[in-house]
Design a protein around this motif. Structure first.
Motif, PDB file in Angstrom:
ATOM      1  N   GLN A 328       0.824  -1.204   0.000  1.00  0.00           N
ATOM      2  CA  GLN A 328       0.000   0.000   0.000  1.00  0.00           C
ATOM      3  C   GLN A 328       0.860   1.256   0.000  1.00  0.00           C
ATOM      4  N   VAL A 410     -10.660   6.009   1.464  1.00  0.00           N
ATOM      5  CA  VAL A 410     -10.097   4.656   1.396  1.00  0.00           C
ATOM      6  C   VAL A 410     -10.455   3.945   2.708  1.00  0.00           C
ATOM      7  N   GLN A 412     -11.418   1.302   5.656  1.00  0.00           N
ATOM      8  CA  GLN A 412     -10.891  -0.024   5.962  1.00  0.00           C
ATOM      9  C   GLN A 412     -11.858  -0.846   6.813  1.00  0.00           C
ATOM     10  N   VAL A 434     -10.632  -0.533  -4.371  1.00  0.00           N
ATOM     11  CA  VAL A 434      -9.402  -1.181  -3.919  1.00  0.00           C
ATOM     12  C   VAL A 434      -9.318  -2.584  -4.496  1.00  0.00           C
ATOM     13  N   LEU A 441      -5.276   0.216  -2.309  1.00  0.00           N
ATOM     14  CA  LEU A 441      -5.549   1.265  -3.284  1.00  0.00           C
ATOM     15  C   LEU A 441      -4.341   1.352  -4.215  1.00  0.00           C
TER      16      LEU A 441
END
Length: 495
Positions: A328, A410, A412, A434, A441
């Motif tokens: 990431q 983004v 989680q 993602v 991402l």
């Protein structure tokens, strides 16, 4: 809110003990921040004494050098005038998630915390400063029992969106079979479900603790804690719940909760910079900086921002808890290098050194600056910042909305998927896609989202919501009126 201040003064002149609000919070940065902002707003609104209580491990980090005070349970006052006093959660040296067991910790905090928080209430009463209302944040429903055991009323301060509370309420109560509908979706993130009173949501938009239940999930106990909270609300008659949101942002969720017996009180955005004098901006060090659990980076990031063109900088931060894999980090670095945009990237030391990823940030090229921690509000309010790549924690989401900065979400886990959904509904940002394989991402998707989030259309929407957020928190705004009515009840003055 001068009327409330006058009521407090009148009580003091009559020789009565003045109001004293005790805000009890879990010892994590994402819980302490909204607790601190609420404490400062209550202080400004009422002139009453306001105290925050958090675990001794967090108290030591917030006030380094006061080890004896933390051990003795003594009070400490910050620059804004809010008092702090620690309770013990049984882990005074701190919780290490790499070593300690979360389930054991939560059982300990209930047992040890109940005893030591009770002692805090007793000490404050003996000192002539009895607490008149306890306000507590998430994961601490036991606090209400402690407060009532000492004859003190208690109220929940919900520090996530009202939409998330509505989702938990209806899921755990099984309203209209929503729990069965979620189970029938089989974990398909794109499957649509209807939560009573809310717009259609996909599975990925729901809180992770009800959307992705797994017996081997180390955080599965959190779902049980939210179920306990919903059960507790069901045992009360029209329970009042302070919520860090505002009416215009989540009207459907607010209406749904009220329809099902929860007296939701939107008082947000609860952010200290919104309470400053007009023209003060978002940069007050005394009210926004300091007393964090993380030491701010001293590498001159604000001076670096001063040298950048207006609206050009991408700010990247995945918060205080989220972990970033080596891949990431590399994908973000590649995406930013390819974008050609200047960026300020918060990369905590535990992420920077994980899996040998320490040098990955250098892939971003000369346009970027990487820091370990920063004053996020000062960054988001800086004219050079034009976009925020974020994990969509609720604190970060509200700060971006209040500062008018478009976001690339983004998410989680926990409430972050719902937060990203809300931002997209506002038109103030975009949720990134993602990788199905590892949830990363990737660089090309990051570049695509940056182009969209910095478009004129999204910038204009973000600016509109900035004004709505400020208006709600301003004197005479919806959230200010809601807080005034709530505090008026606590002072015995009715509505």
């Amino acid at each position: 809110m001068p009327a409330m201040v006058e009521e407090v003064r009148a009580a003091a002149e009559a020789g009565a003990a003045g109001p004293h609000f005790l805000v009890v919070t879990y010892p994590a940065q994402g819980h302490i921040n909204p607790a601190r902002h609420l404490a400062r707003r209550l202080l400004r609104a009422t002139g009453a004494r306001v105290t925050i209580s958090t675990a001794a491990s967090a108290f030591r980090k917030m006030f380094p050098g006061d080890e004896e005070g933390a051990a003795a349970g003594e009070c400490h006052r910050d620059a804004a005038g809010v008092w702090y006093v620690p309770y013990s959660d049984g882990y005074d040296a701190g919780f290490d998630r790499a070593v300690h067991d979360h389930t054991h910790y939560m059982s300990q905090v209930r047992v040890v915390g109940s005893r030591t928080l009770g002692a805090v209430l007793e000490r404050l009463r003996a000192a002539g400063r009895p607490v008149t209302l306890v306000v507590y944040t998430l994961l601490l429903s036991w606090v209400a029992d402690v407060a009532r055991g000492h004859g003190v009323p208690a109220a929940l301060y919900w520090i996530q969106p009202a939409t998330v509370l509505a989702a938990y309420l209806h899921f755990f109560r099984g309203t209209d079979g929503v729990d069965r509908a979620i189970a029938a979706a089989g974990g398909d993130p794109m499957a649509t479900v209807r939560v009573p009173g809310l717009p259609p949501l996909r599975i990925r938009d729901l809180p992770s603790f009800i959307a992705n239940t797994s017996e081997d999930d180390p955080y599965a106990f959190v779902a049980d804690m939210f179920r306990e909270l919903v059960d507790m609300l069901g045992r009360e008659d029209s329970p009042s719940v302070l919520t860090n949101t505002f009416d215009a942002m989540e009207p459907e969720a607010v209406a749904s909760l009220r329809e099902h017996g929860v007296d939701i009180v939107p008082v947000g955005p609860v952010l200290s910079f919104l309470d400053e004098a007009p023209g003060a901006g978002c940069v007050s060090v005394a009210k926004n900086g300091g007393n964090d659990l993380f030491k701010q980076d001293g590498t001159g990031y604000l001076e670096w921002l001063d040298a950048q063109a207006p609206g050009s900088v991408v700010y990247i931060s995945f918060g205080s808890l989220s972990m970033m894999s080596k891949r990431q980090i590399e994908e973000v670095a590649r995406g930013m290098a390819a974008s050609g945009r200047p960026f300020l990237w918060v990369l905590r030391e535990d992420n920077r050194s994980s899996e040998g990823a320490g040098d990955a940030a250098s892939l971003g090229g000369e346009r970027g600056m990487v820091v370990e921690w920063c004053d996020q509000v000062r960054v988001l309010s800086h004219p050079a910042v034009g976009c925020f790549v974020t994990h969509c924690g609720w604190n970060s989401t509200l700060e971006s909305v209040a500062c008018g900065v478009p976001t690339v979400g983004v998410p989680q886990w926990t409430d972050q998927g719902t937060n990203a959904w809300l931002v997209e509904r506002l038109g103030a940002g975009v949720r990134a896609a993602v990788s199905d394989k590892d949830g990363v991402l990737e660089a090309d998707e990051l570049r695509r989202c940056l182009d969209f989030a910095t478009s004129e259309m999204v910038r204009a929407k973000a600016a509109v919501w900035r004004e709505k957020a400020h208006a709600s928190a301003a004197e005479g705004g919806s959230s200010e009126r809601n807080l005034r009515a709530f505090v008026g009840k606590q002072l015995g003055g009715g509505n």
